[in-house]
Design a protein around this motif. Sequence first.
Motif, PDB file in Angstrom:
ATOM      1  N   UNK A   1      22.996  -7.729   4.199  1.00 50.88           N
ATOM      2  CA  UNK A   1      22.622  -8.091   5.572  1.00 50.88           C
ATOM      3  C   UNK A   1      22.264  -6.831   6.363  1.00 50.88           C
ATOM      4  N   UNK A   2      21.540  -6.995   7.456  1.00 52.61           N
ATOM      5  CA  UNK A   2      21.269  -5.827   8.317  1.00 52.61           C
ATOM      6  C   UNK A   2      22.578  -5.194   8.783  1.00 52.61           C
ATOM      7  N   UNK A   3      22.557  -3.871   8.914  1.00 55.82           N
ATOM      8  CA  UNK A   3      23.735  -3.183   9.433  1.00 55.82           C
ATOM      9  C   UNK A   3      23.824  -3.313  10.946  1.00 55.82           C
ATOM     10  N   UNK A   4      22.683  -3.540  11.606  1.00 59.00           N
ATOM     11  CA  UNK A   4      22.654  -3.737  13.055  1.00 59.00           C
ATOM     12  C   UNK A   4      21.355  -4.445  13.427  1.00 59.00           C
ATOM     13  N   UNK A   5      21.434  -5.305  14.439  1.00 57.92           N
ATOM     14  CA  UNK A   5      20.262  -5.993  14.981  1.00 57.92           C
ATOM     15  C   UNK A   5      20.340  -5.933  16.500  1.00 57.92           C
ATOM     16  N   UNK A   6      19.226  -5.584  17.120  1.00 60.97           N
ATOM     17  CA  UNK A   6      19.135  -5.525  18.587  1.00 60.97           C
ATOM     18  C   UNK A   6      17.902  -6.307  18.999  1.00 60.97           C
ATOM     19  N   UNK A   7      18.127  -7.502  19.556  1.00 63.12           N
ATOM     20  CA  UNK A   7      17.008  -8.345  19.955  1.00 63.12           C
ATOM     21  C   UNK A   7      17.340  -9.041  21.253  1.00 63.12           C
ATOM     22  N   UNK A   8      16.785  -8.629  22.404  1.00 68.52           N
ATOM     23  CA  UNK A   8      15.747  -7.610  22.488  1.00 68.52           C
ATOM     24  C   UNK A   8      16.305  -6.208  22.234  1.00 68.52           C
ATOM     25  N   UNK A   9      15.449  -5.294  21.919  1.00 70.63           N
ATOM     26  CA  UNK A   9      13.988  -5.275  21.978  1.00 70.63           C
ATOM     27  C   UNK A   9      13.280  -5.713  20.701  1.00 70.63           C
TER      28      UNK A   9
END
Length: 123
Positions: free
Chosen positions: A27-35
């Motif tokens: 899995x992704x280690x981190x997700x920032x949405x937004x941006x």
Amino acid sequence: MDLVQVAQRVEDLERAAAFYADLLGAAPTATYDPPGLAFFDLGGVRLLLDRVAPSALIYLRVDDIDATVARLRRAGVEIETEPHVIFSHADDTLGPAGTDEWQAFVRDPEGNTVGLVQHRPGA
């Protein structure tokens, strides 16, 4: 000097993150949405999926290129180039001496080309 991060263009972050999570087996280690950013750890180098990045051609080492391509094909991934030998390594300059470098190319769901690489004992 060390490579820290490679950025890859995506339009649909969720779709792209799911594709890379399946391909990489993590899995992704981190997700920032937004941006609109998702990060994966590739042995200490970050793969950044980014809505505003340009497209990059990345190459990923796989344990079994034939099995990986077969799995991706079953999942509906577009295979650009079937596994084939690119060159043989006579020395350790670009890969383990005495191995053949096999590569295949697939398209991620965002239209980016991804290279798959495996080193096999030479023929």
